[in-house]
Write a protein that holds these residues in place. Structure first.
Motif, PDB file in Angstrom:
ATOM      1  N   ARG A 322       0.809  -1.214   0.000  1.00 18.44           N
ATOM      2  CA  ARG A 322       0.000   0.000   0.000  1.00 18.44           C
ATOM      3  C   ARG A 322       0.849   1.274   0.000  1.00 18.44           C
ATOM      4  O   ARG A 322       0.413   2.295  -0.535  1.00 18.44           O
ATOM      5  N   TYR A 323       2.049   1.222   0.600  1.00 10.56           N
ATOM      6  CA  TYR A 323       2.778   2.463   0.879  1.00 10.56           C
ATOM      7  C   TYR A 323       4.186   2.521   0.295  1.00 10.56           C
ATOM      8  O   TYR A 323       4.928   3.455   0.605  1.00 10.56           O
ATOM      9  N   SER A 324       4.581   1.572  -0.524  1.00 10.72           N
ATOM     10  CA  SER A 324       5.939   1.566  -1.067  1.00 10.72           C
ATOM     11  C   SER A 324       5.886   1.362  -2.579  1.00 10.72           C
ATOM     12  O   SER A 324       4.807   1.153  -3.147  1.00 10.72           O
ATOM     13  N   PRO A 325       7.025   1.384  -3.279  1.00 10.75           N
ATOM     14  CA  PRO A 325       7.030   1.109  -4.720  1.00 10.75           C
ATOM     15  C   PRO A 325       6.435  -0.246  -5.086  1.00 10.75           C
ATOM     16  O   PRO A 325       6.068  -0.451  -6.250  1.00 10.75           O
ATOM     17  N   LEU A 326       6.325  -1.175  -4.150  1.00 16.55           N
ATOM     18  CA  LEU A 326       5.694  -2.467  -4.461  1.00 16.55           C
ATOM     19  C   LEU A 326       4.222  -2.294  -4.831  1.00 16.55           C
ATOM     20  O   LEU A 326       3.636  -3.163  -5.488  1.00 16.55           O
ATOM     21  N   ALA A 327       3.638  -1.161  -4.432  1.00 13.91           N
ATOM     22  CA  ALA A 327       2.232  -0.911  -4.764  1.00 13.91           C
ATOM     23  C   ALA A 327       2.023  -0.786  -6.268  1.00 13.91           C
ATOM     24  O   ALA A 327       0.924  -1.055  -6.774  1.00 13.91           O
ATOM     25  N   ARG A 328       3.056  -0.405  -7.008  1.00 13.69           N
ATOM     26  CA  ARG A 328       2.927  -0.223  -8.456  1.00 13.69           C
ATOM     27  C   ARG A 328       3.822  -1.180  -9.244  1.00 13.69           C
ATOM     28  O   ARG A 328       3.979  -1.041 -10.457  1.00 13.69           O
ATOM     29  N   SER A 329       4.415  -2.155  -8.563  1.00  5.47           N
ATOM     30  CA  SER A 329       5.288  -3.115  -9.226  1.00  5.47           C
ATOM     31  C   SER A 329       4.494  -4.278  -9.803  1.00  5.47           C
ATOM     32  O   SER A 329       3.414  -4.620  -9.306  1.00  5.47           O
ATOM     33  N   LYS A 330       5.063  -4.913 -10.829  1.00  2.15           N
ATOM     34  CA  LYS A 330       4.474  -6.129 -11.367  1.00  2.15           C
ATOM     35  C   LYS A 330       4.970  -7.314 -10.538  1.00  2.15           C
ATOM     36  O   LYS A 330       6.142  -7.689 -10.597  1.00  2.15           O
ATOM     37  N   ILE A 331       4.069  -7.913  -9.787  1.00  6.82           N
ATOM     38  CA  ILE A 331       4.427  -9.029  -8.925  1.00  6.82           C
ATOM     39  C   ILE A 331       4.029 -10.325  -9.621  1.00  6.82           C
ATOM     40  O   ILE A 331       2.868 -10.517 -10.003  1.00  6.82           O
ATOM     41  N   VAL A 332       4.994 -11.211  -9.806  1.00  6.57           N
ATOM     42  CA  VAL A 332       4.735 -12.453 -10.525  1.00  6.57           C
ATOM     43  C   VAL A 332       4.385 -13.598  -9.583  1.00  6.57           C
ATOM     44  O   VAL A 332       3.766 -14.587  -9.997  1.00  6.57           O
ATOM     45  N   ALA A 333       4.787 -13.473  -8.314  1.00  2.00           N
ATOM     46  CA  ALA A 333       4.453 -14.526  -7.347  1.00  2.00           C
ATOM     47  C   ALA A 333       4.718 -14.025  -5.939  1.00  2.00           C
ATOM     48  O   ALA A 333       5.601 -13.193  -5.715  1.00  2.00           O
ATOM     49  N   PHE A 334       3.928 -14.543  -5.008  1.00  4.27           N
ATOM     50  CA  PHE A 334       4.196 -14.400  -3.578  1.00  4.27           C
ATOM     51  C   PHE A 334       4.619 -15.765  -3.063  1.00  4.27           C
ATOM     52  O   PHE A 334       4.116 -16.798  -3.509  1.00  4.27           O
TER      53      PHE A 334
END
Length: 410
Positions: A322-334
């Motif tokens: 919600r609050y870091s660049p991960l909010a707009r990153s393309k995530i391929v897997a958790f």
């Protein structure tokens, strides 16, 4: 402001907003994706003004409890540092019991670790209650008495117990008054509540991760005086109180308030002098700074990446999404080690087993500060050569408080 929930301690409504917290939740998660952290104008208690109901919390702990996996959760005593913590609690409880036949009720017993420690001290007349069926199954597998249920559904007879244990429970409950109203009548005439809760006045001194104590589960933030004020409303006073540091992992600690509370105790203590609101504001400022530093680090590390893997779906990941660049990153897997989460979806991406990463060459963000070295070692031991992204160079371990008693009768 007027709040969604009245103050859990004094039932007042007007409060000061201290912070707004949001979470990216796993699909099907029954709790709210955000709330205001507020301070009651009347009594100073600090709490999450969440829209989630007590029934929502009951469902969460029944279906998604992290304590149901003894390998990763606490409360079962399977981990050495957790067993040590539970033995310490059992020893304190035993000091105030007059007989080995004392009837003990452990609310939120998880895998029964505390019950095992009490049994080792000679107390065999005890029962654990937990909303998770798998936790209760583990309790029974240890030859202990366990029952599945939430506090509001208990059907024990009045005056049934010499001691009721609420260790790491009150901070999780939306309806504190409803819970205590149902529990206090279960105590025998000289029975007592044993209570442990995180000490919110010391959050800033034990800061490992930004806003770690403002999470989906911990929605009540106690100081010694606000805990005492809550219990006074039910005719209970302190016989013994203290502060100590409690292990939350093999390498981390959190601050703890603990004590024994009985009816008709004259242990009034000092109220309103522990500066809870001001201490929480310091914690918020320190968390914001830490989160800003992590975001700058992630921004640099993710530049030019076509996709990223995130290892860990705990409370820190919920905030970073919600609050870091991960909010707009393309995530391929958790990736997550807990079987409670694997197979679920987060931000429309599946949470997978570590073994599923072998065909994924993308960089891995290790979304843990306390376990980043162990996770990195696990990744390399699997033969994976993915680029690793750490949130900090190394976790900073706060000063560890020595145990201090600040009130005792007799």
């Amino acid at each position: 402001m007027e709040t969604l929930r009245n103050c859990p301690s004094c039932l007042g409504a007007p409060a000061e907003v201290l912070h707004h917290q949001e979470f990216a939740l796993i699909a099907g998660h029954p709790l709210a994706s955000g709330y205001d952290v507020v301070a009651c104008h009347t009594c100073g208690f600090v709490y999450a003004d969440t829209s989630a109901t007590q029934e929502d919390y009951n469902e969460f702990y029944e279906q998604m409890s992290k304590y149901s996996d003894p390998a990763t959760g606490t409360g079962s005593g399977a981990l050495g540092w957790d067993a040590e913590r539970l033995r310490d609690t059992a020893t304190t409880v035993a000091r105030f019991l007059d007989s080995s036949e004392a009837r003990i009720l452990d609310i939120g017993c998880a895998g029964g670790g505390l019950l095992c420690c009490l049994r080792a001290l000679g107390f065999n007349n005890s029962i654990g209650v937990d909303p998770s069926a798998s936790c209760v199954a583990e309790v029974r597998a240890k030859g202990l008495d366990g029952m599945q249920g939430a506090i509001g559904s208990l059907t024990f007879r009045a005056r049934s117990f010499d001691c009721i244990v609420l260790s790491g429970v009150l901070e999780h409950l939306r309806d504190l008054h409803g819970a205590l109203k149902g529990l206090v009548p279960l105590l025998k005439a000289n029975g007592f509540l044993y209570i442990e809760v995180p000490d919110a006045t010391a959050y800033a001194e034990f800061l490992y991760s930004p806003f770690q104590d403002f999470n989906t589960e911990h929605i009540n933030h106690f100081s010694p005086s606000t805990l005492r004020g809550l219990l006074r409303g039910f005719g209970l006073g302190p016989v013994f109180e203290g502060r100590k540091s409690i292990r939350s992992s093999a390498t981390s600690f959190y601050p703890d308030i603990y004590g024994v509370f009985r009816a008709n105790s004259d242990g009034a203590g000092e109220d309103g002098a522990d500066g809870l609101t001001s201490r929480i504001k310091l914690y918020i400022a320190a968390s914001r700074q830490m989160l800003s530093e992590m975001s700058e680090r992630l921004d640099l590390a993710l530049t030019g990446s076509s996709g990223v893997i995130i290892w860990g779906v705990g409370q820190l990941t919920m905030k970073l999404l919600r609050y870091s660049p991960l909010a707009r990153s393309k995530i391929v897997a958790f990736v997550d080690s807990s079987p409670v989460n694997r197979g679920r979806m987060l931000r429309e991406v599946r949470i997978v087993d570590p073994e599923d990463l072998r065909e994924m060459p993308h960089p891995i963000v290790i979304a843990s500060l306390l376990h980043q070295s162990e996770i990195a070692q696990q990744i390399r031991s699997m033969g994976l050569d993915n680029r690793l992204i750490f949130l900090r160079d190394r976790p900073e371990i706060p000063f560890i408080h020595q145990e201090t008693q600040y009130r005792s009768e007799g």
